[in-house]
Design a protein around this motif. Sequence first.
Motif, short mmCIF file in Angstrom:
data_model
loop_
_atom_site.label_atom_id
_atom_site.label_comp_id
_atom_site.label_asym_id
_atom_site.label_seq_id
_atom_site.Cartn_x
_atom_site.Cartn_y
_atom_site.Cartn_z
N VAL A 276 -27.19 31.45 7.59
CA VAL A 276 -28.07 32.50 8.08
C VAL A 276 -28.37 33.48 6.95
CG1 VAL A 276 -28.27 34.39 9.73
CG2 VAL A 276 -27.23 32.24 10.43
N VAL A 277 -29.59 33.98 6.91
CA VAL A 277 -30.04 34.89 5.86
C VAL A 277 -29.28 36.21 5.92
CG1 VAL A 277 -32.02 36.28 5.13
CG2 VAL A 277 -32.34 33.88 5.70
N ASP A 278 -28.94 36.74 4.74
CA ASP A 278 -28.41 38.10 4.65
C ASP A 278 -29.59 39.02 4.36
OD1 ASP A 278 -27.23 40.50 4.16
OD2 ASP A 278 -25.79 39.78 2.68
N PRO A 279 -30.08 39.75 5.35
CA PRO A 279 -31.30 40.55 5.15
C PRO A 279 -31.11 41.73 4.21
CG PRO A 279 -30.31 41.04 7.29
CD PRO A 279 -29.53 39.89 6.71
N ARG A 280 -29.88 42.06 3.86
CA ARG A 280 -29.62 43.22 3.00
C ARG A 280 -29.36 42.83 1.54
NH1 ARG A 280 -27.42 44.45 7.99
NH2 ARG A 280 -28.30 46.37 8.89
N ASN A 281 -29.38 41.55 1.25
CA ASN A 281 -29.13 41.10 -0.12
C ASN A 281 -30.34 40.30 -0.60
OD1 ASN A 281 -28.27 40.03 -2.55
ND2 ASN A 281 -26.30 39.32 -1.78
N PRO A 282 -31.06 40.78 -1.61
CA PRO A 282 -32.27 40.08 -2.07
C PRO A 282 -31.98 38.90 -2.98
CG PRO A 282 -31.93 42.06 -3.38
CD PRO A 282 -30.86 42.06 -2.32
N HIS A 283 -30.71 38.69 -3.37
CA HIS A 283 -30.38 37.66 -4.37
C HIS A 283 -30.10 36.32 -3.69
CE1 HIS A 283 -30.33 40.85 -7.26
NE2 HIS A 283 -29.33 41.46 -6.66
N GLU A 284 -31.17 35.64 -3.31
CA GLU A 284 -31.03 34.34 -2.66
C GLU A 284 -30.93 33.24 -3.72
OE1 GLU A 284 -33.55 31.50 0.44
OE2 GLU A 284 -33.74 33.68 0.55
N ILE A 285 -30.17 32.20 -3.40
CA ILE A 285 -29.97 31.11 -4.35
C ILE A 285 -29.88 29.80 -3.58
CG2 ILE A 285 -27.45 31.35 -4.31
CD1 ILE A 285 -27.42 30.52 -7.24
N ASN A 286 -30.36 28.73 -4.20
CA ASN A 286 -30.21 27.39 -3.64
C ASN A 286 -28.95 26.80 -4.25
OD1 ASN A 286 -30.58 24.93 -2.41
ND2 ASN A 286 -32.15 24.23 -3.84
N SER A 287 -27.85 26.89 -3.52
CA SER A 287 -26.54 26.51 -4.04
C SER A 287 -26.21 25.07 -3.68
CB SER A 287 -25.46 27.45 -3.46
OG SER A 287 -24.18 26.92 -3.64
N LEU A 288 -25.60 24.33 -4.63
CA LEU A 288 -25.18 22.96 -4.35
C LEU A 288 -24.13 22.93 -3.25
CD1 LEU A 288 -24.88 21.35 -7.90
CD2 LEU A 288 -26.51 20.77 -6.13
#
Length: 429
Positions: free
Chosen positions: A216-228
């Motif tokens: 689920v998205v963390d709406p308060r953290n802009p640092h999204e990553i596609n993690s293995l």
Amino acid sequence: MVPIHHDGILFGYRGRIINALDAASGERIWRSREPGDGLAMVIDDRMVTVTKEGKLVVSALWREGYQEVASLQVFDDIVRPPAAFANGLFYIRSMSEIACDGATGSMQADASQGHIPGSAFAEFVDRVAKTQKKQQVIERFLSDNERFPVIGGNSLAHFIYTSDADEVSITGDHTGRRINRLMHRVEGTDLFYYSSRFEPDARITYHFNVDVQNNVVDPRNPHEINSLSFRKAFWFGMPRWTPSDHLGGAEGEKGRVIPTDFVDARGDSHKVQVYMPPGYHTSPETRYPVIYLNDARRPFTTGKLDVSMDYLVEQGQVTPSISVVVPSFAAGGYNALVGAARRDVYVKTFADELIPFIARELRTIQRREGRANYGTGRGGFMATYASFEGPDLFSEIAPSSRPTGTTQTTLNRLSSSRRRPHGHPTVST
């Protein structure tokens, strides 16, 4: 896990979620992320689960919902088999130890994980619990903090999520890939939290799970990553963390990633990714060492291996080397390499076909000292297995996060594998 039947209810796992179904109609009554991925059995009117992270959990077999009665952290190691129960004692085995515990004794519910008393954040939680204006205090706290997770000093991080869900859990580098930690809910509010200690220079990847929905998205953290490991996830750095210079890439000449077609002796075609270092195409007399990468998933897109190598070569920190991504040579990938027969086919294809193919096609150092073998996950075990089966092929091996998943017979084969004049390679972990 074989489903458990008790008082008209079937209990069983689907993935890492335990489900309770009406045995007559098949309708789901409830589902729960707790107690975590594991194996369960029934003793009297209790369900006893041994989780894969080494925890023994006793829970009630209720129609109303999951309810933990008691728990005990037995191991810090991975547990695969279910517990055994005899004469009032549990017998539990991990990958390296065996334990015997009483059915009562020291088992108790553990509410301490994810809560760090004495911290400024813990004081905030206490203040919310005591006030009549809970939502106002929470909203003021959220607006006063610009960065999430909230960092406390140099070593504390407080993960925060607001939701009207029944439960929220967190998965991350600090919990392990397949382990969900249930977050605490401040009673009477929609605020969930989980506190952890980290090294001051740590960089952490994580994601939330709401009820039984993962990632689920963390709406308060802009640092999204596609993690293995965690797929869609988020990251943050502790106060002393600094970005790695090598991810900036080289300023001068860069290497190339070239897909190469390799056909094995069975006639199966494989697309092998090969990284050529800077200088390979402009120095036709130079020969290069080769690093073989086992089970390297997306090494050039997510892993940025070529970018890192370009920078490190330019800075003189590493020897210019060729990198070869080794395919699994099996339908189903590296996870299909179970059983000695399939592993031996892999080793034979790798050692007797792929390595000579690379030696013919590229300017490599064709001696043991010119080859290293690396692997991650199941590829870590295969790198070890292949290197010990053919110790004249590699001078160094570097297995990382290597799940053995092996029988004692396989381990014996590793320890007594074919001896060559050079002895076994150097192992770096």
